[in-house]
Enzyme design. Structure first.
Site, PDB file in Angstrom:
ATOM      1  N   SER A  89     -17.493  31.591 -12.579  1.00 56.65           N
ATOM      2  CA  SER A  89     -18.534  31.306 -13.277  1.00 56.65           C
ATOM      3  C   SER A  89     -19.503  32.527 -13.236  1.00 56.65           C
ATOM      4  O   SER A  89     -20.068  32.884 -13.649  1.00 56.65           O
ATOM      5  CB  SER A  89     -19.313  30.139 -12.940  1.00 56.65           C
ATOM      6  OG  SER A  89     -20.151  30.769 -11.415  1.00 56.65           O
ATOM      7  N   CYS A  90     -18.306  33.463 -12.074  1.00 52.11           N
ATOM      8  CA  CYS A  90     -19.150  34.959 -11.865  1.00 52.11           C
ATOM      9  C   CYS A  90     -18.310  35.440 -12.389  1.00 52.11           C
ATOM     10  O   CYS A  90     -18.791  36.768 -13.038  1.00 52.11           O
ATOM     11  CB  CYS A  90     -19.660  34.883 -10.862  1.00 52.11           C
ATOM     12  SG  CYS A  90     -20.891  34.029 -10.097  1.00 52.11           S
ATOM     13  N   PHE A  91     -17.370  36.605 -11.509  1.00 43.54           N
ATOM     14  CA  PHE A  91     -16.788  37.607 -11.750  1.00 43.54           C
ATOM     15  C   PHE A  91     -16.307  37.695 -13.419  1.00 43.54           C
ATOM     16  O   PHE A  91     -16.362  38.721 -13.518  1.00 43.54           O
ATOM     17  CB  PHE A  91     -15.024  37.320 -10.807  1.00 43.54           C
ATOM     18  CG  PHE A  91     -15.419  37.870  -9.333  1.00 43.54           C
ATOM     19  CD1 PHE A  91     -16.248  37.430  -9.032  1.00 43.54           C
ATOM     20  CD2 PHE A  91     -14.657  38.073  -8.358  1.00 43.54           C
ATOM     21  CE1 PHE A  91     -16.734  37.439  -7.772  1.00 43.54           C
ATOM     22  CE2 PHE A  91     -14.314  37.725  -7.122  1.00 43.54           C
ATOM     23  CZ  PHE A  91     -15.844  38.023  -7.204  1.00 43.54           C
TER      24      PHE A  91
END
Length: 431
Positions: free
Chosen positions: A264-266
């Site tokens: 969900s982030c990188f």
């Protein structure tokens, strides 16, 4: 202190439970009544190691949930915005949920007589807190930031699967506030944790989060690029990175070659930073290359499989691992998704297994087979692609003997035993 948390997703749920564990009174705000019911019953709306125990411990004691913004704001001193910030089709950040939460907060603050601090914890591009959230709250509350209410940005640095641990044992706490009062209020929430607080302004705090994730993503794509070169030269890229990682300026973590990064982030954060850079007239070539390498990397798994099996049409292929990483059921940007899509394009008969994420992946690929174990998935398969670093995959041995053609492509450097490799036609994506 008394804290309200807007949004009961990954960051919101973990933050709420951990703040309660630190002794604060916490109210979760969510428009989803089912999530409200779950939290009040001590049931976490997401799976995360240790979260269930904390929610059960503090539910309806130090932690409650409601859909009523007015109630939550009136009964707390600080409100955290922890809502989602998805990507638009072009990769730019979508702030619609942040804007909606800010408007609802503004309406509630308008009815409050006392000073209230608003903290953005959602991952947002630089200038969002000051140029988007702050004016919306001022407009809807009729009050002045820095005088009637405070504004701060407090990014999270949590690993999925280890988020509770990371919250309680942080390596950094960053608070970007518009004034000392707001900064002090947020810092006090973390007073029991053994970590120095970095004080800065909101846009710098926002940038720290993006640079942190973008640098880690860059290390991964760099390692994969080097790994692709090493494979062509018959060099063990892991041996190379083990030596390179001893340099204190580089460090070994995030230098493992493989199928690429997801989650969900990188992917989202790198693309959002690229989008922000373009808005201000700068072309971030390195960051664009990071994304490009990562997009290409998992498809190399299928290419290696084709080299060994030829045409894949009608052949059973086992995909082991669906979550973007081990110890989570999160499939967002999982490297298994483009791999399965490519296998289906080539008309392979795909069977998949993951100890936690099969149900989530069924919503993406409803037409493929899902097994209850790795052994079941491997039975009669011509090829196997190892996509997620689950510990149980390290123990696979005799299970490979049930394959029709024992071709195994390892995307996570999991299958290491020489004894196993003599039983299968083994190849690694970068080794």
């Amino acid at each position: 202190m008394k804290v309200s948390i807007i949004g009961s997703g990954y960051v919101g749920s973990v933050s709420a439970a951990c703040f309660a564990e630190l002794g604060h009174e916490v109210i979760c705000i969510d428009i989803d009544e089912e999530k409200v019911r779950q939290i009040n019953a001590g049931i976490p709306p997401i799976w995360e190691e240790g979260l269930g125990e904390l929610m059960e411990k503090h539910a309806e004691k130090h932690l409650i949930a409601t859909s009523d913004y007015d109630y939550a704001v009136q009964n707390t001193d600080v409100s955290f915005i922890c809502v989602g910030t998805p990507s638009d089709e072009d990769g730019s950040i979508d702030l619609s949920i942040v804007k909606a939460a800010s408007a609802s907060l503004g309406k509630a603050i308008a009815k409050k007589d006392h000073y209230h601090t608003v903290v953005v914890k959602s991952t947002v591009v630089p200038e969002t807190t000051e140029k988007v959230v702050l004016p919306i709250i001022e407009d809807y509350s009729g009050k002045k930031a820095g005088k009637d209410f405070g504004i701060a940005m407090n990014p999270e640095f949590l690993r999925e699967g280890k988020a509770v641990y990371d919250f309680m044992h942080p390596d950094k706490i960053v608070v970007g506030a518009i004034d000392e009062r707001s900064g002090f209020a947020v810092s006090e929430l973390y007073r029991k944790l053994d970590c120095e607080v970095t004080h800065t302004n909101p846009r710098t705090a926002e940038m720290i989060k993006y640079v942190n994730n973008s640098f880690l993503a860059t290390k991964i794509s760099f390692a994969n690029e080097v790994g692709n070169i090493c494979k062509q030269l018959d060099i063990d890229t892991y041996e190379v990175m083990d030596a390179v990682g001893t340099d204190f300026r580089i460090e070994r973590m995030f230098l493992n070659s493989g199928a690429g990064f997801g989650g969900s982030c990188f992917p989202k954060d790198v693309k959002a930073l690229i989008g922000k850079a373009k808005i201000i007239g700068y072309e971030p070539e390195l960051l664009k290359a990071v994304v490009s390498v990562n997009d290409r990397q998992p498809l190399k798994m299928v290419e290696l499989l084709q080299e060994k099996l030829g045409e894949l049409k009608g052949k059973r292929v086992a995909v082991l691992g669906l979550a973007f990483k081990n110890d989570t059921d999160d499939i967002r940007e999982s490297r298994s998704i483009p791999v399965i899509a490519e296998l289906l394009r080539l008309e392979a008969d795909v069977v998949a297994y993951d100890p936690m994420a099969a149900e989530s992946m069924q919503k993406v690929f409803g037409g493929i087979k899902y097994s209850n174990s790795a052994a079941e998935a491997l039975k009669d398969a011509y090829g196997c692609l190892v996509m997620t670093e689950w510990d149980e995959f390290r123990e696979l041995d005799s299970e490979f003997e049930s394959m029709a053609d024992r071709v195994v492509i390892d995307g996570r450097h999991m299958i290491k035993s020489k004894d196993i490799n003599t039983k299968i036609d083994y190849d690694g994506i970068c080794w």
